[in-house]
Design a protein around this motif. Structure first.
Motif, short mmCIF file in Angstrom:
data_model
loop_
_atom_site.label_atom_id
_atom_site.label_comp_id
_atom_site.label_asym_id
_atom_site.label_seq_id
_atom_site.Cartn_x
_atom_site.Cartn_y
_atom_site.Cartn_z
N GLU A 120 0.82 -1.21 0.00
CA GLU A 120 0.00 0.00 0.00
C GLU A 120 0.86 1.26 0.00
OE1 GLU A 120 -3.63 2.09 2.56
OE2 GLU A 120 -2.82 0.15 3.16
N ASN A 141 -9.08 4.89 -5.34
CA ASN A 141 -8.19 5.65 -4.47
C ASN A 141 -7.33 6.68 -5.21
OD1 ASN A 141 -8.69 4.41 -1.77
ND2 ASN A 141 -8.10 2.56 -2.87
N LYS A 198 -7.02 9.84 -3.20
CA LYS A 198 -6.10 9.70 -2.06
C LYS A 198 -4.65 9.82 -2.52
CE LYS A 198 -4.65 6.35 1.46
NZ LYS A 198 -4.90 4.99 2.03
N LYS A 201 -15.55 3.09 0.86
CA LYS A 201 -14.89 2.45 -0.28
C LYS A 201 -14.59 0.97 -0.06
CE LYS A 201 -12.76 6.70 -2.01
NZ LYS A 201 -11.51 7.38 -2.42
#
Length: 472
Positions: free
Chosen positions: A158, A190, A193, A260
């Motif tokens: 990640e 994402n 983000k 999400k």
């Protein structure tokens, strides 16, 4: 994944960082498996251009990747007077998008093409180039070629932050730091983000959940085309489509959420699918449903496809708003992204070894599926590889050899869901009731891990909790 596949054609050092345990994002794994023509895309948009241009690319692409693809065509059905009145507008939109091979069908012709269509049908449209594919195999095959061409994959990795120093990027991940001159943000749900790490906060991505039913092939529905409703402003509506493997999909819903991670199915959503699809095909019987699933599509606000660069952050490319048409547009999105790299001054020199125009097809050889062979071919295959003689999944006739190959390929399967996506073990009528204990044992053996460390989908999704008893 298409971007990595396309970039692997060039003399570049490419690394894919993915928070998931397997290749392909959430939307790539959970969709209707349809390759669209773009007839109903918003005209004069990037989405329209990319979808329309990508559709013809799939014939050659799927031959090169040795994956199944079929141009079944679609029938769009108008059931009410209001829907019938929208047909001319849909035709006009298709022509504006450059999709001219749509054909008006009177009710009689619709029923001739698809006898199970409701008697209430008023008219329809025939769209011959709407097609079906196995989206799992598309992503996996692209990844295999990318690896072969030198792309590195970091799975279950990640991204926690990205730092730009004016010349290069440092991507901080859960598995360490990755330094690069270019960062391509293709993170789906994402993307907002990831862009936020670099101070880009002019858009937001929210999830839109789509739930589906899978109908067993024993239903023997004589449906040959994708059956489409008249689309709404929110979605393409709830459809029924044959799958490349002989099942049928019905759905999806279109539910805007805030979480999400909320990819569960709901009773209301699943009931809504049955109710709505029965308006098109009254013969749909929910007793033949063997499983359900849900996927999350990224909805961007402000909307639309965006593939953009930033003058103040040279080297950063953002792909956002790639929604339900993403599987279709993916090969064109990849080429368009490479064009953006050229505009940024990045030299793209083709690798001579992977130029495919003159390469005999296919450039990849898929796993030989035992269920698709006749008895003579099966006997010859078992003679060469005895593991083909051991059936581990009865519903889909999957052998131990196919499972082992799916693990040993690169990038290979590391868990039960990875096996499902590659060779369909566990996707049949019993949903893993028979193969549920065979596959974990093979995974443990081939990955050289304890049986209780085998997972369903990576992370902490362990298949077994521990021993209940032991015999000496």
């Amino acid at each position: 994944m298409a971007v990595a596949y396309e970039l692997s054609r060039y003399e570049l050092s490419v690394t894919v960082v993915d928070r998931l345990n397997d290749v392909g994002g959430d939307a790539s794994r959970s969709n209707s498996a349809i390759i669209h023509t773009g007839f109903d895309a918003p005209p004069s948009t990037l989405e329209s251009s990319l979808v329309v241009h990508a559709n013809p690319m799939f014939d050659r692409l799927c031959r090169e990747l040795d994956i199944p693809f079929r141009r079944t065509g679609a029938v769009l059905v108008a059931v009410t007077e209001e829907e019938e009145e929208e047909i001319p507008e849909i035709l006009d939109k298709a022509h504006e998008n450059g999709v001219f091979d749509l054909y008006y069908l009177p009710a009689r012709k619709v029923r001739e093409m698809e006898p199970l269509i409701t008697p209430k049908v008023r008219c329809g449209l025939y769209i011959p180039r709407e097609s079906i594919i196995d989206p799992f195999l598309l992503v996996i095959a692209m990844a295999e070629i990318a690896v072969k061409n030198g792309v590195e994959f970091y799975r279950e990795c990640e991204v926690k932050n990205i730092v730009y120093n004016g010349r290069s990027f440092t991507t901080e991940t859960t598995k360490g730091k990755v330094k690069s001159k270019i960062v391509i943000n293709a993170a789906g749900l994402n993307t907002d983000k990831i862009s936020n790490f670099l101070g880009i906060d002019d858009f937001k991505v929210t999830p839109r959940r789509g739930q589906f039913h899978v109908i067993d092939r024993s239903a023997e529905l004589p449906i040959r085309h994708i059956i489409l409703p008249v689309p709404t402003k929110i979605s393409k509506g709830k459809l029924i489509t044959p799958t490349i493997h002989g099942n049928w999909l019905i759905g999806p819903t279109a539910e805007d959420l805030s979480d999400k991670s909320l990819s569960n199915t709901t009773r209301n959503g699943l009931d809504e699918i049955i109710s709505d699809v029965k308006k098109l095909i009254p013969a749909i019987d929910k007793n033949y449903v063997i499983t359900q699933y849900a996927g999350l599509r990224p909805v961007r606000e402000p909307g639309g496809y965006h593939i953009r660069t930033f003058k103040n952050i040279p080297g950063f490319i953002e792909l956002s708003g790639i929604r339900s048409t993403g599987i279709t547009s993916s090969p064109a999105v990849a080429v368009f992204t490479c064009r953006k790299l050229k505009e940024m001054g990045i030299p793209l020199k083709h690798r001579e070894a992977v130029c495919t125009v003159s390469t005999p097809l296919p450039i990849r050889k898929g796993i030989v599926m035992f269920r698709e062979l006749n008895n003579l071919e099966r006997a010859e295959l078992i003679e060469r590889d005895p593991l083909y003689g051991r059936i581990v999944c009865r519903c889909e006739t999957v052998t131990e050899s196919e499972v082992v190959q799916s693990i040993k390929r690169n990038p290979g399967a590391h868990d039960l869901d990875g096996i499902k996506r590659r060779v369909r073990a566990g996707l049949g009528r019993c949903q893993g009731g028979f193969c549920g204990m065979h596959i974990p044992k093979i995974l443990a053996r081939e990955l050289n891990i304890p049986l209780n460390r085998v997972t369903k989908k990576g992370g902490g999704s362990f298949f077994l909790n521990g021993e209940t008893k032991r015999f000496e």
